[in-house]
Design an enzyme around this catalytic site. Structure first.
Site, PDB file in Angstrom:
ATOM      1  N   PRO A   1      -4.119  10.261  -3.238  1.00  0.00           N
ATOM      2  CG  PRO A   1      -5.500  11.730  -4.908  1.00  0.00           C
ATOM      3  CD  PRO A   1      -3.808  11.421  -3.477  1.00  0.00           C
TER       4      PRO A   1
ATOM      5  CB  CYS B   1     -17.737 -22.007   5.482  1.00  0.00           C
ATOM      6  SG  CYS B   1     -18.694 -22.898   3.993  1.00  0.00           S
TER       7      CYS B   1
HETATM    8  N1  LLP Z   1      -0.444   6.857   0.683  1.00  0.00           N
HETATM    9  C1  LLP Z   1       0.191   6.245   1.854  1.00  0.00           C
HETATM   10  C2  LLP Z   1       1.261   5.950   2.365  1.00  0.00           C
HETATM   11  C3  LLP Z   1      -1.513   5.095   1.667  1.00  0.00           C
HETATM   12  O1  LLP Z   1      -0.673   3.957   3.222  1.00  0.00           O
HETATM   13  C4  LLP Z   1      -2.228   4.999   1.543  1.00  0.00           C
HETATM   14  C5  LLP Z   1      -3.555   3.809   2.166  1.00  0.00           C
HETATM   15  C6  LLP Z   1      -2.977   6.432   0.797  1.00  0.00           C
HETATM   16  C7  LLP Z   1      -1.535   6.521   0.394  1.00  0.00           C
HETATM   17  C8  LLP Z   1      -4.100   5.768   0.436  1.00  0.00           C
HETATM   18  O2  LLP Z   1      -4.784   6.197   0.752  1.00  0.00           O
HETATM   19  P1  LLP Z   1      -6.417   6.332   0.736  1.00  0.00           P
HETATM   20  O3  LLP Z   1      -6.619   7.929  -0.068  1.00  0.00           O
HETATM   21  O4  LLP Z   1      -7.056   5.769  -0.425  1.00  0.00           O
HETATM   22  O5  LLP Z   1      -7.101   6.616   2.054  1.00  0.00           O
HETATM   23  N2  LLP Z   1      -8.204  -1.571   3.401  1.00  0.00           N
HETATM   24  C9  LLP Z   1      -8.253  -0.115   4.131  1.00  0.00           C
HETATM   25  C10 LLP Z   1      -7.249   1.268   3.543  1.00  0.00           C
HETATM   26  C11 LLP Z   1      -5.992   1.220   3.932  1.00  0.00           C
HETATM   27  C12 LLP Z   1      -5.646   2.034   3.690  1.00  0.00           C
HETATM   28  C13 LLP Z   1      -4.032   1.890   3.047  1.00  0.00           C
HETATM   29  N3  LLP Z   1      -3.310   2.879   3.773  1.00  0.00           N
HETATM   30  C14 LLP Z   1      -9.353   0.303   3.947  1.00  0.00           C
HETATM   31  O6  LLP Z   1     -10.817  -0.425   3.040  1.00  0.00           O
HETATM   32  O7  LLP Z   1     -10.704   1.255   4.251  1.00  0.00           O
END
Ligand code: LLP
Length: 421
Positions: free
Chosen positions: A276, A346
């Site tokens: 997470p 901008c």
């Molecule tokens: N594990 C892997 C292999 C991942 O690709 C990701 C996120 C995570 C764990 C963690 O996921 P989380 O628990 O944070 O949902 N920049 C985007 C989110 C990109 C997520 C990419 N991978 C945003 O601002 O919503």
């Protein structure tokens, strides 16, 4: 429980009034709450108890050394996707055997760095990567522990840019081909198979896609074991969503998620890993910003802030919603009015919110973007030659700058001129 609350009419981070930080560090600035980070990490470990497990914080969501150290000291593992993240986790004191290395494009150099420094496992995403890793490990006289990330072809029902588990996404090995690739992995000299990995997307607000994916992983575990593989770890990825608005969203809690994990894969006797990011760091941070001008447009009023899309890109990039709170609590009965909340960059895309109801604000007033602890500072840039936004960590009544704002001089010094100029 929220650690960003109004006290005596002023928004606080734990026991610290946000204007105090703004006055000393300036704005824009990210402010994180230790208590929230700790609490969210513990929610996951408690949800998975008594299964043997490791909660690997997704460093990509917030890679500040202080945040990593805080979580690492609690016993967290780390999920990294680059040598840079790996080295950050190590610099924060996290041992290699608590770090998993994910990502579709690990280079040989990155593999070498992780093998040398020590790694719990690589989550391998393709056959060419598997072969490269075997070669690199064998050339170092090492054996790389791996899982294969399988792509279960499950619709995560989230934003298309952060959905990763469908067959047309670049991630993982099609689950139908897994047996063949595991058979190859077992034959490679530099590889030791330890488990299976899956990650279907981010900001999931429903447990059903997880349930579907994990059920497929459970079936695959049985098949691979029958094929003779020692599947002893399951990395179930990250992705559990958070509420971005206080009012209407209620994504499932870690406890519900844990119960679903136990139901789908708990009987397999595997060690469970999860990755997470957002749920641990997202609501542990705000982006604090000042109003520079209030500008009367032709049809609307613009709130021009000193934070911009380069500091928090999620609204421009994904159309994401972040609640915006006035740091000074509006007196009861004040009528909100609609503002277009924008930054200084901008581009028209540098818009945080359109027609957002807020109490009347004036130049110099402070506002806080909620839910900005994940994918905030890490995605910031210096676009428009704006200094990289600093970060502050609060713990009770104490706070410290954990990344300083660079000076203009430091920014200029990073460039160099070629001899012919
Ligand atoms: N594990 C892997 C292999 C991942 O690709 C990701 C996120 C995570 C764990 C963690 O996921 P989380 O628990 O944070 O949902 N920049 C985007 C989110 C990109 C997520 C990419 N991978 C945003 O601002 O919503």
């Amino acid at each position: 429980m929220d650690h960003f609350l109004y006290r005596d009419g002023v928004l606080h981070a734990e026991d610290v009034p946000l204007p105090e930080i703004a006055a000393e560090v300036g704005t824009p600035v990210y402010v994180y709450s230790t208590a929230t980070l700790e609490r969210h990490y513990r929610l996951f470990t408690e949800a998975l108890d008594p299964l043997p497990h490791l909660v690997c914080f997704a460093v990509k969501s917030n890679g500040n050394l202080a945040v990593l150290k805080l979580l690492g000291d609690l016993g967290a593992g780390m999920d990294v996707v680059s040598a840079g993240e790996y080295l950050r986790a190590r610099a924060a004191g996290v041992p290699g055997d608590r770090i998993v290395f994910s990502g579709v494009g690990k280079t040989r150099d990155e593999m070498r760095i992780a093998l040398q420094g020590g790694i719990r496992q690589f989550n391998v995403e393709s056959e060419p990567e598997l072969r490269a890793l075997s070669e690199v490990a064998a050339s170092m006289g090492a054996v790389a522990p791996i899982t294969l990330r399988v792509n279960p072809d499950v619709d995560a029902r989230t934003h298309e840019k952060i959905s990763t588990g469908k067959k047309d996404n670049k991630f993982g090995i099609p689950i139908g081909r897994a047996r063949a690739v595991y058979a190859e992995a077992a034959r490679l000299p530099g590889i030791e198979v330890v488990g299976i990995d899956v990650h279907i997307g981010s900001q999931l607000t429903d447990l059903e896609p997880f349930d579907e994916a994990y059920t497929k992983v459970a079936e695959l575990t049985a098949t691979l074991r029958a094929d003779g593989h020692d599947i002893r770890r399951l990395d179930l990825g990250g992705g559990l969503g958070i509420p971005y608005t206080r009012s209407n969203e209620a994504p499932p809690l870690p406890l519900d998620y844990g119960a679903m994990v136990k139901r789908t894969v708990g009987h397999l006797g595997c060690e469970i890993e999860i990755e997470p990011g957002r749920l641990i760091s997202g609501n542990a941070g705000v982006l604090l910003s000042s109003v520079i001008y209030v500008k009367e447009g032709q049809e609307r009023e613009f709130l021009i802030l000193d934070a911009a899309m380069n500091d928090l890109v999620r609204p421009s990039m994904y159309g994401a919603h972040h609640d915006i709170l006035p740091v000074e609590e509006p007196p009861a009965g004040v009528m909100p009015q609609p503002y277009d909340v924008v930054g200084q960059v901008c581009e028209t895309g540098d818009t945080f919110a359109k027609g957002r109801p807020l109490p009347p604000l004036a130049a110099g007033d402070l506002v806080a973007f909620r839910s900005a602890g994940a994918y905030g500072a890490v995605m910031a840039s210096e676009y428009n030659a704006r200094p990289l936004v600093p970060e502050v960590l609060v713990r009770g009544p104490d706070w410290a700058v954990i990344r300083a704002r660079p000076s203009y001089e430091e920014m200029l010094k990073r460039d160099s001129l070629p001899a012919w100029l």
